[in-house]
Design an enzyme around this catalytic site. Structure first.
Site, short mmCIF file in Angstrom:
data_model
loop_
_atom_site.label_atom_id
_atom_site.label_comp_id
_atom_site.label_asym_id
_atom_site.label_seq_id
_atom_site.Cartn_x
_atom_site.Cartn_y
_atom_site.Cartn_z
N GLU A 1 59.90 9.91 42.46
CA GLU A 1 60.14 10.62 41.57
C GLU A 1 61.22 10.77 40.02
O GLU A 1 62.34 10.88 39.94
CB GLU A 1 59.37 12.11 41.02
CG GLU A 1 58.82 12.64 41.38
CD GLU A 1 58.15 14.19 40.61
OE1 GLU A 1 59.30 14.97 40.35
OE2 GLU A 1 57.33 14.65 40.94
N GLU B 1 51.84 14.09 45.58
CA GLU B 1 52.32 15.69 45.07
C GLU B 1 51.29 16.17 44.64
O GLU B 1 50.77 15.34 43.52
CB GLU B 1 53.31 16.05 44.52
CG GLU B 1 54.27 15.55 46.07
CD GLU B 1 56.32 15.97 44.67
OE1 GLU B 1 55.18 16.65 44.54
OE2 GLU B 1 57.35 15.29 45.34
C1 FCB Z 1 58.04 17.70 41.94
C2 FCB Z 1 59.19 17.67 43.21
C3 FCB Z 1 58.96 18.15 44.90
C4 FCB Z 1 58.39 19.94 43.93
C5 FCB Z 1 57.73 19.45 42.67
C6 FCB Z 1 56.71 21.23 42.79
O1 FCB Z 1 58.40 17.34 40.65
O2 FCB Z 1 59.24 15.81 43.86
O3 FCB Z 1 60.00 18.31 45.31
O4 FCB Z 1 59.62 20.21 43.32
O5 FCB Z 1 57.89 19.25 41.58
#
Ligand code: FCB
Length: 444
Positions: free
Chosen positions: A166, A355
């Protein structure tokens, strides 16, 4: 919905990150990262929480990987800690750091779990921040050296690699808003950091590709579908600008499209940090991109906000009742919209959701954690991923965030994202009902 609906080759997994879980922050030659420095600063982290112990993954990795196996999860995405492997940031390799990741990788393989490595999940060595960190163009070379070291040691057993986690978040929160490490602010920090992060993806992608021609090389992007508050021209235009910043700015140069300056004029400022050949060097043909989605954003025109002329309208101001502990609206269609948006680029070979998950205030009652909201969140999001897949969109995997409740950056330990509950005092683990549900779903 059963997991086989997604097809036999669909990749299922769970994701984590070094700084959020490992602890052992001074063990075996590890040097401080920018997050150690930042957490030590007063008032930066909720409740003064720190990650010196975190989930103690450094010592408990074998048990935690047992839990992954117990939940029938075939892929584990975790990150390497740069300051553990190269405490001086460049040059000398710390064998004890390498040994640790060898053990983690071998523990995965011994249990039939495929390791997926993120090289950089935000824990820059502090020694490199002392030289400017992401604002210093040399960071691209530093990351190339660290990547070369990682593939030398782990490339024989690891076939899935991600360069950055990210970039929009670590440069935006860390170098513009100052709410994440290293706590810098303003465009004069954000623009160089953002450009160097974008450069680093392609340059490090090339290092990985040439060292490991058979490996799957990727990188990950945060994304949120952006909706205008009202269907009127000013809000629609505001949403277009916000979308350029939130979703397009980091991927489009990689795809050879350049920065989206046509839709967000302020991005022209980044050109001051570009050198003559950069435009040619930015594009890189990744094997996959990781999309990370949690929610959507609703945006309205705001003349008072410089450059962007837009602002986010928080869910509570829109009368939204169900938000997570992060204050994020539960809006499962967002993941479908994002898959569809990124599938529309002609040259993205495949998308994995690297994620997706939700934080809710879980409680242990008689040794059990009932967390129906998290299960509902996962099911609703997966239904949207399936919808995308059934429409022939380009999505080939899904990784839940995250294995264990862990250190949620500036929010400390209060948001609980894990499939596994962790008692911070005793380090006791309990698979939550949502984790049991995921296990059953993957068994099907
Ligand atoms: C993302 C991050 C991860 C975690 C989630 C909730 O932005 O990559 O490390 O904190 O959010």
């Amino acid at each position: 919905m059963v997991s086989s609906d997604f097809g036999a080759n669909f990749q299922w997994g769970v994701s984590s990150a070094a700084f959020q879980t490992e602890g052992a922050s001074t063990a075996d030659g590890r040097s401080p990262s920018i997050w150690d420095t930042f957490t030590a600063r007063k008032g930066k982290i909720k409740n003064g929480d720190h990650a010196r112990t975190a989930c103690d993954f450094y010592q408990r990795y074998a048990g935690d990987i047992d839990l992954i196996q117990e939940m029938n999860i075939p892929n584990f995405r975790f990150s390497l800690s740069w300051p553990r492997i190269m405490p001086q940031g460049t040059g000398k390799v710390n064998q004890q750091g390498v040994d640790f990741y060898n053990q983690v990788i071998d523990a995965c393989l011994a249990r039939g779990i495929t390791p997926w490595i993120t090289l950089y999940h935000w824990d820059l060595p502090q020694v490199l921040q002392d030289r400017g960190g992401w604002t210093n163009r040399d960071v691209v070379g530093w990351l190339e050296d660290y990547a070369a070291c990682a593939v030398t040691h782990f490339g024989d057993r690891v076939g899935h690699w991600m360069v950055l986690n990210e970039p929009a978040v670590f440069t935006g929160a860390g170098y513009f808003f100052g709410v994440h490490a290293p706590g810098l602010t303003g465009l004069r920090n954000f623009f160089p950091a953002a450009h160097h992060a974008t450069m680093a993806m392609g340059r490090v992608g090339r290092v990985l590709r040439s060292a490991l021609p058979q490996a799957m090389v990727g990188t990950t992007f945060s994304c949120s579908s952006v909706h205008p508050l009202r269907n009127r021209e000013r809000d629609v235009q505001a949403a277009i600008r916000a979308d350029a910043l939130i979703n397009r700015m980091f991927i489009e140069p990689i795809l050879g499209l350049g920065y989206p300056v046509a839709d967000l004029k302020a991005l022209q400022g980044i050109e001051a940090y570009m050198q003559p050949n950069d435009e040619k060097e930015l594009p890189f043909a990744f094997d996959f991109i990781g999309l990370q989605n949690y929610t959507r954003e609703v945006v309205r025109h705001a003349w008072i906000v410089p450059y962007l002329r837009a602002r986010l309208v928080p869910p509570r101001n829109r009368g939204i009742a169900l938000t997570t502990q992060m204050g994020w609206e539960v809006y499962p269609q967002a993941i479908y919209e994002m898959i569809s948006k990124f599938s529309a680029y002609t040259n993205v070979p495949r998308i994995y959701i690297t994620e997706n998950g939700a934080a809710f205030p879980d409680e242990v009652v008689n040794g059990r954690v009932q967390d129906p909201l998290r299960q509902q969140y996962l099911e609703a999001n997966l239904a949207q991923v399936l919808r995308a897949r059934q429409e022939g969109l380009n999505v080939h995997g899904y990784f839940a965030w995250t294995l264990t409740d862990n250190f949620e950056w500036a929010e400390g330990y209060s948001p609980r994202f894990g499939l596994v509950h962790v008692n911070a005092e005793t380090q006791q683990r309990i698979i939550k009902d949502s984790g049991r549900w995921y296990a059953g779903f993957l068994r099907s």
